[in-house]
Scaffold this motif. Structure first.
Motif, PDB file in Angstrom:
ATOM      1  N   GLY A 128       0.837  -1.214   0.000  1.00  0.00           N
ATOM      2  CA  GLY A 128       0.000   0.000   0.000  1.00  0.00           C
ATOM      3  C   GLY A 128       0.864   1.253   0.000  1.00  0.00           C
ATOM      4  O   GLY A 128       0.421   2.320   0.441  1.00  0.00           O
ATOM      5  N   LYS A 172      -0.705   4.302  -1.889  1.00  0.00           N
ATOM      6  CA  LYS A 172      -1.750   4.993  -1.135  1.00  0.00           C
ATOM      7  C   LYS A 172      -1.149   5.921  -0.078  1.00  0.00           C
ATOM      8  O   LYS A 172      -1.561   7.065   0.078  1.00  0.00           O
ATOM      9  N   ILE A 173      -0.162   5.423   0.647  1.00  0.00           N
ATOM     10  CA  ILE A 173       0.410   6.215   1.744  1.00  0.00           C
ATOM     11  C   ILE A 173       1.219   7.397   1.196  1.00  0.00           C
ATOM     12  O   ILE A 173       1.131   8.512   1.715  1.00  0.00           O
ATOM     13  N   LYS A 207       1.180  -4.615   5.465  1.00  0.00           N
ATOM     14  CA  LYS A 207      -0.211  -5.031   5.581  1.00  0.00           C
ATOM     15  C   LYS A 207      -0.421  -5.678   6.946  1.00  0.00           C
ATOM     16  O   LYS A 207       0.552  -6.111   7.580  1.00  0.00           O
ATOM     17  N   THR A 222      -1.508  -1.223   6.909  1.00  0.00           N
ATOM     18  CA  THR A 222      -2.583  -1.088   5.924  1.00  0.00           C
ATOM     19  C   THR A 222      -3.487  -2.328   5.918  1.00  0.00           C
ATOM     20  O   THR A 222      -3.146  -3.368   6.463  1.00  0.00           O
ATOM     21  N   LYS A 223      -4.633  -2.149   5.302  1.00  0.00           N
ATOM     22  CA  LYS A 223      -5.576  -3.245   5.030  1.00  0.00           C
ATOM     23  C   LYS A 223      -6.078  -3.917   6.314  1.00  0.00           C
ATOM     24  O   LYS A 223      -6.437  -5.100   6.290  1.00  0.00           O
ATOM     25  N   SER A 233      -4.447   2.200   8.020  1.00  0.00           N
ATOM     26  CA  SER A 233      -5.206   2.343   6.779  1.00  0.00           C
ATOM     27  C   SER A 233      -6.374   1.375   6.812  1.00  0.00           C
ATOM     28  O   SER A 233      -6.201   0.175   6.996  1.00  0.00           O
ATOM     29  N   THR A 241      -8.276   6.528   6.235  1.00  0.00           N
ATOM     30  CA  THR A 241      -6.995   6.459   6.918  1.00  0.00           C
ATOM     31  C   THR A 241      -7.111   7.127   8.286  1.00  0.00           C
ATOM     32  O   THR A 241      -7.796   8.139   8.411  1.00  0.00           O
TER      33      THR A 241
END
Ligand code: GDP
Ligand code: IMO
Ligand code: MG
Length: 426
Positions: free
Chosen positions: A15, A18-19, A266, A329-330, A412, A420
């Protein structure tokens, strides 16, 4: 805070895109420092989904300048397609995107060699087929062709000739394929170069001037620590240095200027391509992670292998990168699971260890030791405070932080830019 490196702390696809996109509005510069179009960084905002392969993930922030630095290997054809794509989505790269004159160029023959080598391997790496290995191989062999070479016809022809002689010896003798000709390679690259020339410059000098002005710089890693050519699960790795050390050589920014290294991980693990993966799940839980997490490669569309979070591997990644902040994340993919496991040690031949193995053969003998956590229910929107997150999620987060001795600064909870929680001021 002026220089931060963002690295993938697993096997890629954590990710990072995204970040980096999220943090770009606080950064004057975003710099890609290694890898090439093997990367696929997904951005989601304003109802759009965009996958970037070479262009830094700060490109949609008008006030942020983007650099493709010297450590990247650039496929000009792919880059031009990507420029079209970001323009179509409203970005203006002109005057904001800078391409290093010393970055190496990927030609079609690098991709041909990549695929030919893979096809002959019994134990295939599972590369993306983007020519990454051969491009770095020729760079290290001091035969590489750099962006600046595309701008001088005589130099270009001379270097292409040298490369074509070498590539043909492999294609004809080793891989039983047709030989290449020099002129078609020269003319194709000249056409690309004409379009890219306004962007090509000395990016290290630009970044040094930015450092002198104390501007904020974010270095965007591609791939992940465990795919690092030196520190990853060799030979099942990529051919560059995604780790934070690579950010210095790949951009010209000295180590003394780097203040923060953010590891992206993740809340579970994935891997695309072959190679060791101690916590891989082959049951319906693995399948569930794949379908809930949409775990299909952003570059090749291949299904990603899935498994539980591996803290032994993550601790190793934190140590070799000097990670001092984590983005997890996720976490939403784990919502509504009854139980969540994390691997806290490896059992190798009956003995527990926290050490990540250096020999590929050791991975065959690893039995992961798991700790099981109670899951949490999904919730509608992110709370203001960490203390208002489900209690079981807080316990899970605190365990990870304590194990790694690093704070989770970003949580996230979905693919979108706004999905977020910033748990600390960044
Ligand atoms: P990168 O290579 O590290 O930039 O990651 P990729 O873009 O290849 O893969 C990450 C995938 O997860 C993309 O499809 C993202 O849109 C998605 N993603 C990122 N963060 C989250 C999150 O917190 N939750 C969910 N469900 N998806 C996320
Ligand atoms: P991002 O930046 C996940 C993997 C390939 C293969 C190995 C070598 O999106 O996280 P290569 O084509 O680099 O020679 O392939 O590395 N790989 C990635 N896996 N994310 C990536 O990038 C990757 N880039 C390469 O699948 O196993
Ligand atoms: Mg990716």
């Amino acid at each position: 805070m002026s220089v931060r490196v963002i690295i993938g702390a697993q096997w890629g696809d954590e990710g990072k895109g995204k970040i980096v996109d999220l943090l770009s509005n606080r950064s004057s510069w975003v710099v890609r420092y290694q890898g090439g179009a093997n990367a696929g960084h997904t951005l989601k905002f304003d109802g759009k989904t965009i996958v970037l392969h070479l262009i830094p993930s700060g490109i949609f922030h008008e006030n942020t300048k983007c650099v493709i630095a010297n450590g990247v290997v650039i496929d000009p054809e792919k880059l031009l397609q990507e420029l079209e794509n970001v323009r179509a989505h409203g970005a203006t790269p002109e005057g904001r995107l800078f391409i290093s004159s010393t970055a190496h160029v990927i030609f079609p023959f690098h991709k041909q060699l990549d695929l030919a080598k893979e096809s002959q391997l019994t134990d295939k790496i599972g590369t993306t087929g983007r020519g990454i290995g051969p491009a770095y191989m020729l760079k290290i062999a001091r035969m590489g062709i750099r962006m600046m070479d595309l701008l001088d016809e005589n130099v270009l022809r001379e270097k292409v000739t040298q490369n074509v002689v070498y590539a043909n010896s492999l294609l004809e003798n080793l891989y039983d394929e047709k030989p290449l000709d020099v002129e078609s390679n020269v003319s194709a690259m000249q056409a690309y170069a004409a379009q890219l020339s306004p962007f090509i410059c000395n990016t290290a000098a630009l970044l040094h001037d930015a450092l002198d002005r104390n501007e904020t710089i974010m270095l965007e890693g591609a791939q992940g620590a465990l795919l690092d050519i030196d520190h990853g699960t060799y030979p099942f790795v990529t051919s560059s240095s995604p780790t934070s050390g690579g950010a210095c050589t790949g951009s010209g920014i000295p180590p003394t200027r780097i203040e923060k290294v953010m590891g992206i991980t993740k809340a579970y693990c994935t891997r695309v391509g072959n190679g060791p993966f101690p916590t891989e799940l082959f049951d319906e839980t693995g399948e569930e992670l794949r379908s809930r997490g949409g775990e299909f490669g952003a570059t090749t569309g291949r299904p990603r292998r899935c498994g539980w979070l591996d803290l032994v591997a993550l601790r190793y990644a934190c140590r070799i990168n000097g990670v001092n902040e984590l983005a997890l994340t996720k976490i939403d993919v784990l919502n509504d699971m009854e139980e969540i496991k994390v691997c806290t040690a490896y059992k190798v031949n009956g003995e527990e260890t926290l050490e990540f193995p250096l020999s590929i053969n050791t991975f065959d003998h690893i039995e992961p030791v798991y700790r099981t956590f109670k899951g949490w229910k999904s919730y509608d929107s992110n709370p203001e405070n960490r203390a208002d997150l489900p209690e079981t999620m807080q316990t899970y987060l605190a365990f990870i932080e304590e194990y790694l001795n690093v704070s989770v600064v970003i949580l996230s909870t979905g693919p979108g830019r706004t999905e977020t929680m910033e748990l600390q001021e960044l």
